[in-house]
Scaffold this motif. Structure first.
Motif, PDB file in Angstrom:
ATOM      1  N   PHE A 138       0.796  -1.220   0.000  1.00 27.46           N
ATOM      2  CA  PHE A 138       0.000   0.000   0.000  1.00 27.46           C
ATOM      3  C   PHE A 138       0.831   1.275   0.000  1.00 27.46           C
ATOM      4  O   PHE A 138       0.327   2.335  -0.387  1.00 27.46           O
ATOM      5  N   GLY A 139       2.070   1.218   0.482  1.00 24.71           N
ATOM      6  CA  GLY A 139       2.908   2.412   0.501  1.00 24.71           C
ATOM      7  C   GLY A 139       2.382   3.522   1.383  1.00 24.71           C
ATOM      8  O   GLY A 139       2.655   4.700   1.131  1.00 24.71           O
ATOM      9  N   SER A 140       1.646   3.185   2.430  1.00 24.21           N
ATOM     10  CA  SER A 140       1.031   4.185   3.300  1.00 24.21           C
ATOM     11  C   SER A 140       1.698   4.195   4.662  1.00 24.21           C
ATOM     12  O   SER A 140       1.570   3.218   5.414  1.00 24.21           O
ATOM     13  N   ALA A 432      -7.319  -6.423  -6.109  1.00 23.83           N
ATOM     14  CA  ALA A 432      -6.497  -5.330  -6.633  1.00 23.83           C
ATOM     15  C   ALA A 432      -7.088  -3.955  -6.332  1.00 23.83           C
ATOM     16  O   ALA A 432      -6.362  -2.957  -6.338  1.00 23.83           O
ATOM     17  N   GLN A 433      -8.397  -3.878  -6.079  1.00 22.30           N
ATOM     18  CA  GLN A 433      -9.050  -2.580  -5.935  1.00 22.30           C
ATOM     19  C   GLN A 433      -9.031  -2.024  -4.507  1.00 22.30           C
ATOM     20  O   GLN A 433      -9.522  -0.918  -4.279  1.00 22.30           O
ATOM     21  N   VAL A 434      -8.512  -2.767  -3.560  1.00 15.54           N
ATOM     22  CA  VAL A 434      -8.485  -2.240  -2.200  1.00 15.54           C
ATOM     23  C   VAL A 434      -7.489  -1.090  -2.118  1.00 15.54           C
ATOM     24  O   VAL A 434      -6.395  -1.139  -2.689  1.00 15.54           O
ATOM     25  N   THR A 435      -7.880  -0.036  -1.420  1.00 14.04           N
ATOM     26  CA  THR A 435      -7.029   1.138  -1.267  1.00 14.04           C
ATOM     27  C   THR A 435      -6.452   1.192   0.139  1.00 14.04           C
ATOM     28  O   THR A 435      -6.895   0.471   1.040  1.00 14.04           O
ATOM     29  N   ALA A 436      -5.480   2.067   0.330  1.00 10.38           N
ATOM     30  CA  ALA A 436      -4.900   2.236   1.664  1.00 10.38           C
ATOM     31  C   ALA A 436      -5.953   2.743   2.640  1.00 10.38           C
ATOM     32  O   ALA A 436      -6.002   2.311   3.805  1.00 10.38           O
ATOM     33  N   ARG A 437      -6.814   3.666   2.172  1.00 11.31           N
ATOM     34  CA  ARG A 437      -7.890   4.166   3.043  1.00 11.31           C
ATOM     35  C   ARG A 437      -8.869   3.039   3.401  1.00 11.31           C
ATOM     36  O   ARG A 437      -9.334   2.937   4.533  1.00 11.31           O
ATOM     37  N   ARG A 490     -14.257   1.291  -2.562  1.00 14.91           N
ATOM     38  CA  ARG A 490     -15.052   1.504  -3.766  1.00 14.91           C
ATOM     39  C   ARG A 490     -15.611   2.917  -3.869  1.00 14.91           C
ATOM     40  O   ARG A 490     -15.675   3.505  -4.962  1.00 14.91           O
ATOM     41  N   PHE A 491     -16.030   3.492  -2.752  1.00 16.13           N
ATOM     42  CA  PHE A 491     -16.775   4.760  -2.806  1.00 16.13           C
ATOM     43  C   PHE A 491     -16.075   5.910  -2.095  1.00 16.13           C
ATOM     44  O   PHE A 491     -16.534   7.046  -2.182  1.00 16.13           O
ATOM     45  N   GLY A 492     -14.993   5.638  -1.380  1.00 10.20           N
ATOM     46  CA  GLY A 492     -14.281   6.703  -0.692  1.00 10.20           C
ATOM     47  C   GLY A 492     -13.230   7.355  -1.576  1.00 10.20           C
ATOM     48  O   GLY A 492     -13.037   6.987  -2.737  1.00 10.20           O
ATOM     49  N   ALA A 493     -12.566   8.352  -1.003  1.00 10.99           N
ATOM     50  CA  ALA A 493     -11.494   9.028  -1.727  1.00 10.99           C
ATOM     51  C   ALA A 493     -10.285   8.109  -1.845  1.00 10.99           C
ATOM     52  O   ALA A 493     -10.090   7.194  -1.044  1.00 10.99           O
ATOM     53  N   GLY A 494      -9.480   8.345  -2.850  1.00  7.22           N
ATOM     54  CA  GLY A 494      -8.274   7.557  -3.037  1.00  7.22           C
ATOM     55  C   GLY A 494      -8.446   6.474  -4.082  1.00  7.22           C
ATOM     56  O   GLY A 494      -9.565   6.110  -4.477  1.00  7.22           O
ATOM     57  N   HIS A 495      -7.339   5.965  -4.533  1.00  8.56           N
ATOM     58  CA  HIS A 495      -7.305   4.944  -5.566  1.00  8.56           C
ATOM     59  C   HIS A 495      -6.336   3.850  -5.139  1.00  8.56           C
ATOM     60  O   HIS A 495      -5.495   4.054  -4.260  1.00  8.56           O
ATOM     61  N   GLY A 499       1.308   0.826  -9.254  1.00  4.44           N
ATOM     62  CA  GLY A 499       2.128  -0.387  -9.258  1.00  4.44           C
ATOM     63  C   GLY A 499       1.472  -1.571  -8.610  1.00  4.44           C
ATOM     64  O   GLY A 499       2.143  -2.573  -8.317  1.00  4.44           O
ATOM     65  N   THR A 500       0.142  -1.505  -8.365  1.00  2.31           N
ATOM     66  CA  THR A 500      -0.555  -2.624  -7.730  1.00  2.31           C
ATOM     67  C   THR A 500      -0.421  -3.903  -8.550  1.00  2.31           C
ATOM     68  O   THR A 500      -0.204  -4.995  -8.000  1.00  2.31           O
ATOM     69  N   ALA A 501      -0.542  -3.780  -9.864  1.00  2.91           N
ATOM     70  CA  ALA A 501      -0.457  -4.965 -10.722  1.00  2.91           C
ATOM     71  C   ALA A 501       0.897  -5.647 -10.596  1.00  2.91           C
ATOM     72  O   ALA A 501       0.989  -6.884 -10.538  1.00  2.91           O
ATOM     73  N   VAL A 502       1.956  -4.851 -10.537  1.00  2.00           N
ATOM     74  CA  VAL A 502       3.300  -5.409 -10.399  1.00  2.00           C
ATOM     75  C   VAL A 502       3.450  -6.101  -9.043  1.00  2.00           C
ATOM     76  O   VAL A 502       4.011  -7.205  -8.946  1.00  2.00           O
ATOM     77  N   THR A 503       2.934  -5.462  -7.999  1.00  2.00           N
ATOM     78  CA  THR A 503       3.031  -6.054  -6.662  1.00  2.00           C
ATOM     79  C   THR A 503       2.269  -7.363  -6.579  1.00  2.00           C
ATOM     80  O   THR A 503       2.763  -8.356  -6.020  1.00  2.00           O
TER      81      THR A 503
END
Length: 512
Positions: A138-140, A432-437, A490-495, A499-503
């Protein structure tokens, strides 16, 4: 424990220990003390061999990632079979009947979940610790800090039942003060961890699995032989073992919630996760888990069988007179007179002490690794400082609090890790779609909901209205945590991180 008071009115620790040992030897508990000392000496001797191999930072943290599947499977089994497994399963069967059987089922099924979803990808990540994996995925920095807090808190919460178990075992079988067991475990663990880290612990835990297996197998063999020779009129009544089990409308919910907590909580335990970083590659991590399932299945047959025997031997008021967790410790003495009962009790007590040592040492390694990476530069010196910090607070808590049923206390820790860590790991590895938030929201929601629910349940007490839902919250806490992570992603801020695919390719594709 009787304390000798000198003429000047002061009481020295040395005199207290000498008096306690003297009382124990006089009342026939010397065999137990000898067994405990033998287990501790064997542990330190084996770990000293690992010290010869520990030369680098990688040795201290992950044994240079060169642990074979067979060795690692024995080591994971050694540290996973804790006080709750060794003493608590039989105690639960004694008190709860068939409900107690779900604990070994859930414990073993947790590693099936690990095998299918976590072991290989986690090893391929190349991380040293769970927070390192979070940074890779996540790099967070904020999410990493939260993960550190959750991992350390989990380790502390899990160490406390091991120390309570040591207190109960030594006070019950050897008549020692309640402080002796926890202090002995902490001293031996530090003597094992500080010089050699993961390398020393791995060898010791692998041996401790077989010590624990033999510590239950040997008494079981003699007990079965004893039961086979008694007169039918004097034999325990096994026909009534399960007929006394009561059931109500909450049993189904409690069982489902427990099994869910044990299955998903396993993948969030820091001392289990760090083990998979020690394998050479992802394939070896999966082989480790496959072998581990066999080792755990072989072990859990023993406490379940002994628990059934204890339920037949201890009936009525005998079950209420002692803590359930002492059932295995009392069983040999109930079936054998004199030296035979004392020796078999000593064997069980030695195995229990091995359980406390192996689980506590694994937890200390995982917590000290995280503390060192975050606060002490990831050095060997930082690892050793972290090890001291990892045991200081649990020791203080264990000394200041009363004993809670081992299996129940550990189930609460599993509930916490299932709610806080399982969404992070499973979604981080497979979606793949999970975000750090989203991951942050899932961890906070699961951790807060489980802690508040468990605390409220303990305050209200078992038997109060709604206590089952509060004391066994995994059935609603885990889905709530997953839902929070998914909805915010899915609905919050952030993406999703760049590099998610590479990870994810790194996590799922073979190293070769």
């Amino acid at each position: 424990m009787t304390v000798v008071t000198p003429s000047n009115g002061a009481t020295t620790v040395g005199e207290s220990i000498r008096q306690a040992l003297g009382d124990s030897l006089n009342n026939g508990a010397g065999a137990v003390l000898m067994a405990v000392v033998l287990v501790a000496a064997t542990t330190l001797l084996v770990s000293s061999y690992g010290l010869r191999l520990s030369r680098s930072t990688g040795d201290f943290y992950v044994a240079s990632r060169r642990v074979s599947p067979r060795m690692n499977a024995s080591a994971v089994a050694g540290e996973y079979i804790s006080a709750a497994s060794f003493l608590g399963v039989a105690g639960l069967i004694l008190v709860e009947g068939t409900y107690g059987l779900w604990f070994p089922v859930g414990y073993t099924a947790g590693f099936l979940t690990m095998l299918l979803f976590v072991a290989g990808p986690l090893r391929r990540s190349g991380a040293y610790t769970v927070p390192d994996f979070v940074t890779l995925r996540f790099g967070s920095p904020r999410l990493r800090v939260l993960t550190v807090l959750i991992v350390v808190l989990t380790g502390w919460l899990y160490i406390v039942p091991q120390l309570h178990g040591a207190s109960l075992a030594l006070s019950t079988t050897a008549g020692l003060g309640e402080w002796v067991g926890p202090v002995a475990v902490v001293l031996v663990v530090l003597a094992m961890v500080l010089p050699g880290g993961m390398r020393s612990v791995t060898l010791a835990q692998a041996i401790q699995y077989w010590i624990k297996l033999c510590a239950l197998l040997i008494p079981l063999v003699f007990i079965l032989l004893r039961l086979g020779t008694v007169e039918p009129t004097a034999a325990p009544d096994f026909s009534a073992v399960w007929t006394e089990t009561s059931a109500d409308g909450t049993d189904f919910y409690r069982t489902v919630s427990l099994v869910l907590a044990l299955m998903l909580g396993t993948i969030g335990l820091p001392h289990v996760l760090v083990r998979f970083y020690t394998n050479p590659d992802g394939d070896a991590a999966r082989r480790t888990t496959f072998l581990l399932l066999g080792l755990l299945s072989a072990f859990y047959v023993l406490p379940v069988t002994l628990g059934v025997i204890a339920r037949a031997v201890f009936t009525g008021a005998e079950r209420e007179a002692h803590a359930p967790d002492t059932a295995l410790l009392r069983l040999p003495g109930a079936l054998f007179d004199g030296a035979a009962g004392d020796l078999l009790t000593a064997v069980v007590a030695g195995g229990a002490f091995a359980a406390f040592l192996s689980t506590a040492s694994g937890l200390v390694v995982s917590v000290s690794g995280v503390l060192s990476q975050e606060f002490f530069g990831g050095t060997v010196r930082g690892f050793r400082i972290g090890a001291v910090l990892a045991v200081a607070l649990p020791l203080a808590i264990a000394m200041a609090t009363s004993h809670v049923a081992l299996a129940g206390a550990v189930a609460m820790v599993f509930t916490f890790t299932a709610s806080a860590m399982a969404p992070l790991l499973l979604l981080g590895i497979w979606w793949a779609q999970v975000t750090a938030r989203g991951a942050f929201a899932g961890m906070v929601t699961g951790a807060a909901a489980s802690l508040v629910s468990l605390t409220a349940g303990l305050v209200l007490g078992e038997g109060s209205p709604g206590s089952v839902v509060l004391l066994y919250p995994a059935a609603w806490c885990v889905p709530l945590a997953f839902a929070a992570a998914v909805l915010v992603s899915r609905f919050g801020a952030g993406h999703p991180p760049a590099g998610t695919a590479v990870t994810l390719a790194r996590l799922h594709l073979p190293e070769r």
